[in-house]
Scaffold this active site. Sequence first.
Site, PDB file in Angstrom:
ATOM      1  N   SER A 198       0.845  -1.194   0.000  1.00  0.00           N
ATOM      2  CA  SER A 198       0.000   0.000   0.000  1.00  0.00           C
ATOM      3  C   SER A 198       0.881   1.245   0.000  1.00  0.00           C
ATOM      4  CB  SER A 198      -0.899   0.020   1.246  1.00  0.00           C
ATOM      5  OG  SER A 198      -1.527   1.281   1.408  1.00  0.00           O
ATOM      6  N   TYR A 226      -1.436  -0.883  10.367  1.00  0.00           N
ATOM      7  CA  TYR A 226      -1.592  -1.254   8.957  1.00  0.00           C
ATOM      8  C   TYR A 226      -0.425  -0.735   8.139  1.00  0.00           C
ATOM      9  CZ  TYR A 226      -3.557  -1.242   4.215  1.00  0.00           C
ATOM     10  OH  TYR A 226      -3.749  -1.415   2.866  1.00  0.00           O
TER      11      TYR A 226
END
Length: 251
Positions: free
Chosen positions: A149, A163
Site C-alpha cells: 500500500s 496497517y
Amino acid sequence: MAQIPNEERKTLILTGASRGIGHATVKRFSSAGWRVITCSRHGFPENCPWEAGPEDHIEVDLADPDNTLAAIAVMRERLKAQGGRLNALVNNAAISPKGEQGRRLSSLETDHRDWMTVFQVNFFAPIMLARRLIEELEAASGAVVNVSSIAGARVHPFAGSAYATSKAALAALTREMAADFAPRGIRVNAISPGEIDTAILSPGTERLIADIPMRRLGQPEEVAKAIYFLCTEQSSYINGAELSIDGGQHV
C-alpha cells in the site's frame, strides 16, 4: 471457450477475494481461463458472483497461525489435481483496525493485541503461505504478488499505524523473498495501490483526489490488470519490484 485439461490449466491462490481488488482479481484471472482458489474467513457463498464451486474456496482465518497452516495443507491437497503445480500466489488479504466512526488509530493508541493481529494477517501469513507452497510454485515456475500500500511509504490520513507499518514490512519482505525464491525459478513482486474506488474507502477519501495528478480514484480492475501482468510471462524478468498503482499520487 474450449475446456482446458486440469494438468494444463493455470492456477491462482488468492487471499482476500470477496470484495474490491480481490473480487476484480478473481474476474480477471477467471476470464483468462485460470482456476482461482479463493481464501477467506467465510465459507463459500451461495450467491458467488463468478463461476466457481466449493472446491475452489478454502475457509481460513489468517489471524490464526495454526488455522493458516491447516488451510495450507488443504491447498496442497487440492493442487494435486493440477499436477502439484501453483502458477501464482497473490497475498491480498489485509486488515486495518479503526477507532470510533472509522477514525485512524495512531501508534500511541493502537492496542498491542491489534498490532499482533494486523502483523499476523498482513505480514506473517504471506510468508507462511509462500514458504509452505514453495514446491508447488517451483514446479510451475510460478509467481508471488504481495499487495502492499502507499501507506507503507509515508503517513496516510486514514490508514492506521499498525496497517501502515505492516505494509512497509511487507514491501521489505518482498525484496528478501525475491532474492531467496528466484534461484528456484519463482518471481516475487509487490504492488502498492493508492486510493482505489472500493466499498471500504474511508469517509473523506474524495478530498485526496486533488493530490492525484490524474484527478480521479483508481478502479479495482486497474489493480487486477497489474496483478495479472506480474503473474504472467509478460513480466518474466521482473523480480523484487514494487509497482505503484496510484495515479502519480506520490510523484
